[in-house]
Design a protein around this motif. Structure first.
Motif, PDB file in Angstrom:
ATOM      1  N   PRO A 139      12.160  12.054  -1.865  1.00 12.25           N
ATOM      2  CA  PRO A 139      11.970  10.765  -1.186  1.00 12.25           C
ATOM      3  C   PRO A 139      11.090   9.844  -2.021  1.00 12.25           C
ATOM      4  N   VAL A 140      11.430   8.564  -2.043  1.00 13.53           N
ATOM      5  CA  VAL A 140      10.591   7.601  -2.759  1.00 13.53           C
ATOM      6  C   VAL A 140      10.065   6.502  -1.827  1.00 13.53           C
ATOM      7  N   ALA A 141      10.589   6.448  -0.611  1.00 16.49           N
ATOM      8  CA  ALA A 141      10.094   5.484   0.392  1.00 16.49           C
ATOM      9  C   ALA A 141      10.733   5.818   1.734  1.00 16.49           C
ATOM     10  N   LEU A 142      10.162   5.254   2.781  1.00 15.32           N
ATOM     11  CA  LEU A 142      10.844   5.276   4.076  1.00 15.32           C
ATOM     12  C   LEU A 142      11.894   4.169   4.032  1.00 15.32           C
ATOM     13  N   SER A 143      13.053   4.394   4.624  1.00 13.68           N
ATOM     14  CA  SER A 143      14.069   3.322   4.658  1.00 13.68           C
ATOM     15  C   SER A 143      13.500   2.054   5.281  1.00 13.68           C
ATOM     16  N   ALA A 144      12.669   2.232   6.313  1.00 20.43           N
ATOM     17  CA  ALA A 144      12.136   1.080   7.046  1.00 20.43           C
ATOM     18  C   ALA A 144      11.168   0.252   6.206  1.00 20.43           C
ATOM     19  N   GLU A 145      10.644   0.831   5.133  1.00 23.04           N
ATOM     20  CA  GLU A 145       9.690   0.084   4.294  1.00 23.04           C
ATOM     21  C   GLU A 145      10.380  -0.874   3.344  1.00 23.04           C
ATOM     22  N   LEU A 146      11.639  -0.638   3.066  1.00 17.89           N
ATOM     23  CA  LEU A 146      12.316  -1.373   1.994  1.00 17.89           C
ATOM     24  C   LEU A 146      13.126  -2.529   2.573  1.00 17.89           C
ATOM     25  N   ARG A 161      16.750  -3.424  -2.905  1.00 11.40           N
ATOM     26  CA  ARG A 161      18.100  -3.307  -2.345  1.00 11.40           C
ATOM     27  C   ARG A 161      19.019  -4.259  -3.095  1.00 11.40           C
ATOM     28  N   ASP A 162      20.215  -3.744  -3.431  1.00  9.94           N
ATOM     29  CA  ASP A 162      21.179  -4.584  -4.135  1.00  9.94           C
ATOM     30  C   ASP A 162      21.887  -5.501  -3.130  1.00  9.94           C
ATOM     31  N   ALA A 163      22.863  -6.253  -3.636  1.00  8.67           N
ATOM     32  CA  ALA A 163      23.527  -7.240  -2.784  1.00  8.67           C
ATOM     33  C   ALA A 163      24.206  -6.588  -1.574  1.00  8.67           C
ATOM     34  N   ASP A 164      24.558  -5.300  -1.701  1.00  2.23           N
ATOM     35  CA  ASP A 164      25.184  -4.591  -0.569  1.00  2.23           C
ATOM     36  C   ASP A 164      24.148  -3.923   0.337  1.00  2.23           C
ATOM     37  N   GLY A 165      22.880  -4.093   0.023  1.00  3.40           N
ATOM     38  CA  GLY A 165      21.831  -3.459   0.835  1.00  3.40           C
ATOM     39  C   GLY A 165      21.542  -2.029   0.424  1.00  3.40           C
ATOM     40  N   LYS A 166      22.195  -1.567  -0.651  1.00  2.21           N
ATOM     41  CA  LYS A 166      21.981  -0.177  -1.113  1.00  2.21           C
ATOM     42  C   LYS A 166      20.715  -0.095  -1.974  1.00  2.21           C
ATOM     43  N   PRO A 167      19.952   0.999  -1.865  1.00  2.99           N
ATOM     44  CA  PRO A 167      18.718   1.074  -2.652  1.00  2.99           C
ATOM     45  C   PRO A 167      18.980   1.294  -4.143  1.00  2.99           C
ATOM     46  N   ALA A 168      18.084   0.751  -4.961  1.00 10.24           N
ATOM     47  CA  ALA A 168      18.161   0.911  -6.420  1.00 10.24           C
ATOM     48  C   ALA A 168      16.746   1.149  -6.929  1.00 10.24           C
ATOM     49  N   LEU A 169      16.639   1.984  -7.969  1.00  4.68           N
ATOM     50  CA  LEU A 169      15.313   2.357  -8.480  1.00  4.68           C
ATOM     51  C   LEU A 169      15.326   2.277  -9.999  1.00  4.68           C
ATOM     52  N   ILE A 170      14.513   1.385 -10.569  1.00  7.98           N
ATOM     53  CA  ILE A 170      14.451   1.279 -12.027  1.00  7.98           C
ATOM     54  C   ILE A 170      12.992   1.270 -12.478  1.00  7.98           C
ATOM     55  N   GLU A 171      12.793   1.461 -13.778  1.00  7.37           N
ATOM     56  CA  GLU A 171      11.426   1.463 -14.316  1.00  7.37           C
ATOM     57  C   GLU A 171      10.782   0.106 -14.045  1.00  7.37           C
ATOM     58  N   ALA A 222      19.107   8.799   3.511  1.00  6.95           N
ATOM     59  CA  ALA A 222      19.510   9.823   4.480  1.00  6.95           C
ATOM     60  C   ALA A 222      18.314  10.130   5.372  1.00  6.95           C
ATOM     61  N   GLY A 223      18.582  10.324   6.647  1.00  3.71           N
ATOM     62  CA  GLY A 223      17.534  10.741   7.585  1.00  3.71           C
ATOM     63  C   GLY A 223      16.375   9.771   7.686  1.00  3.71           C
ATOM     64  N   GLY A 224      16.592   8.502   7.374  1.00  2.00           N
ATOM     65  CA  GLY A 224      15.497   7.529   7.450  1.00  2.00           C
ATOM     66  C   GLY A 224      14.657   7.462   6.192  1.00  2.00           C
ATOM     67  N   LEU A 225      15.104   8.125   5.122  1.00  4.74           N
ATOM     68  CA  LEU A 225      14.370   8.127   3.851  1.00  4.74           C
ATOM     69  C   LEU A 225      15.223   7.539   2.734  1.00  4.74           C
ATOM     70  N   VAL A 226      14.571   6.922   1.767  1.00  2.00           N
ATOM     71  CA  VAL A 226      15.246   6.564   0.518  1.00  2.00           C
ATOM     72  C   VAL A 226      14.977   7.714  -0.445  1.00  2.00           C
ATOM     73  N   LEU A 227      16.053   8.284  -0.976  1.00  2.00           N
ATOM     74  CA  LEU A 227      15.936   9.437  -1.875  1.00  2.00           C
ATOM     75  C   LEU A 227      16.375   9.042  -3.279  1.00  2.00           C
ATOM     76  N   ALA A 228      15.745   9.652  -4.274  1.00  2.00           N
ATOM     77  CA  ALA A 228      16.140   9.379  -5.660  1.00  2.00           C
ATOM     78  C   ALA A 228      16.307  10.692  -6.403  1.00  2.00           C
ATOM     79  N   TYR A 229      17.194  10.660  -7.380  1.00  4.92           N
ATOM     80  CA  TYR A 229      17.347  11.804  -8.283  1.00  4.92           C
ATOM     81  C   TYR A 229      16.838  11.359  -9.653  1.00  4.92           C
ATOM     82  N   MET A 230      15.753  11.980 -10.104  1.00  2.84           N
ATOM     83  CA  MET A 230      15.099  11.552 -11.339  1.00  2.84           C
ATOM     84  C   MET A 230      15.292  12.566 -12.459  1.00  2.84           C
TER      85      MET A 230
END
Ligand code: FES
Ligand SMILES: [Fe+2]
Length: 422
Positions: free
Chosen positions: A29-36, A55-65, A126-134
């Motif tokens: 997890p990198v954030a709560l969905s509700a925080e973003l 969040r991108d134009a579709d509302g999907k989360p994105a994570l960059i340096e 998923a489950g109210g969390l934003v998840l990332a694979y690093m």
């Protein structure tokens, strides 16, 4: 006790360390969905990496340096645009994968931007969390933990800032329930477990390795000879699942282990800080968010920073310790646990400790983690990621029960024994 070298291996997650390589093989997890928000990039720090979540134009989360690869401005101040995130300093734009899309301060004919590939990590919710694979290569499937597969409305999720290393999580430590969390005033307790924990302060512990990590049994012998058994699970690499406080308002719905359970996911910010994601999961439909929010309302400020801190000595009250609580820091298990683990120091030196019989689950947990680190170092898939197990969470059991004398304790949950749920 661990050597200092073993302790380092267990606690370090910065990029390039063995522990960091191991942890990066799993979704985190990198954030709560509700925080973003849709329109506000969010600076995050995960395993000592400074990143920006948006969040991108579709509302999907994105994570960059977070640091712009041009001349280093912090991209979390940037402008969110339909194509990506635009740096304020000279207008470069980055997609959700980190690809540079525009360089408006360079000649129009330049192809320089095509060669700028900024770091970007796969993200999902998923489950109210934003998840990332690093980690390296293709991301594995999202782990099939029930709360991550269920509708987000089934879970209450929040997080607690901790000023200490993530391995100091103590959720599978059975004997501390008979001390740190004790309540002298039974009206303050949620259910009868407080009384059981008083009756036997040195529970017998048993452990089983499972496809997801470790299942630990703590067995307390009560005055009448019955056994109070409580199952706690360690889920690789940094999560615990267990029967927690009631997940519904006990005045409205009688507490029942079948209704759901609690999970704690301890995610490194860096080696000396972590976020503890606190999840209450209902297996029987939407959870009572109002009840869950009310329980936690007084513990944190609006930045999710705890009110009780080391600076104010956790507002410990010596008068309260005489009549109401063992710890003197109120009735919240979260605050009590945080006082215990933060006071061990930013990175607890385990070469100093003296482990007894009561500490068996932690000893077994460390063995499993060390094995996982070694697996990754030697090119094998660690637990949960092995492809020969269809669903490692098939036997994720969270339960507490009273068992009659003579009934086998280990595996009681699969034996068909008639249980009295406490
Ligand atoms: S520092 Fe970001 S565009 Fe120049
Ligand atoms: Fe605890």
């Amino acid at each position: 006790m661990l050597t200092q070298a073993q302790n380092k291996l267990l606690t370090e997650t910065t990029p390039g360390t063995a522990g960091g390589d191991f942890m990066r093989r799993y979704w985190q997890p990198v954030a709560l969905s509700a925080e973003l928000d849709l329109d506000t990039p969010m600076p995050v720090r995960v395993m000592s990496e400074n990143l920006v979540l948006f969040r991108d134009a579709d509302g999907k989360p994105a994570l960059i340096e977070r640091r712009c690869p041009h001349r280093g401005m912090d991209l979390s101040y940037g402008r969110l645009e339909p194509g990506g995130l635009r740096c304020l300093y000279h207008g470069w734009v980055f997609s959700k994968t980190g690809q540079c899309l525009e360089q408006p301060n360079e000649p129009a004919s330049s192809t320089f931007k095509d060669r700028i590939k900024h770091k970007g990590y796969p993200c999902t919710e998923a489950g109210g969390l934003v998840l990332a694979y690093m980690g390296p290569g293709e991301a594995p499937p999202i782990p099939a933990i029930p709360f991550l597969l269920a509708d987000a409305a089934n879970s209450s999720v929040t997080k607690r800032y901790h000023e200490c290393n993530f391995v100091q999580a103590n959720d599978i430590d059975p004997s501390h329930l008979s001390f740190l969390h004790l309540l002298f005033d039974s009206k303050l307790a949620n259910g009868p477990s407080n009384q059981y924990n008083i009756q036997d302060s040195s529970p017998e512990t048993m452990c089983e390795e499972t496809p997801f990590g470790l299942r630990a049994y703590s067995v307390r012998t009560l005055k009448d000879g019955e056994k109070y058994v409580r199952l706690t699970n360690f889920i690789m690499p940094n999560m615990q699942a267990f029967v927690g406080a009631p997940i519904f308002n006990p005045r409205v719905r009688r507490p029942n282990d079948e209704d759901g359970y609690s999970l704690h996911w301890h995610v490194p910010i860096d080696d000396e800080h972590h976020w503890k994601y606190v999840i209450h999961y209902s297996a029987v439909g939407p959870i009572d968010h109002e009840y869950q929010d009310a329980i936690q309302a007084n513990e944190v400020d609006d930045q999710l920073r705890p009110v009780r801190t080391a600076e104010n000595r956790y507002l410990q009250d010596r008068q309260e310790m005489k009549t109401r609580t063992y710890s003197g820091v109120g009735t919240s298990f979260q605050d009590q646990d945080r006082m215990a683990v933060e006071s061990q120091g930013p990175i607890y030196d385990r070469s100093f400790e003296h482990l007894g019989v009561a500490d068996k689950p932690m000893i077994e947990q460390r063995k499993i983690i060390f094995q996982g680190i070694q697996d990754v170092q030697e090119g094998r898939d660690p637990l949960i990621l092995r492809k020969d197990v269809a669903n490692p969470f098939d036997e994720l059991i969270t339960r507490s029960a009273i068992i009659a004398p003579g009934v086998p304790v280990q595996g009681f949950w699969r034996s068909g024994v008639e249980l009295v749920t406490p």
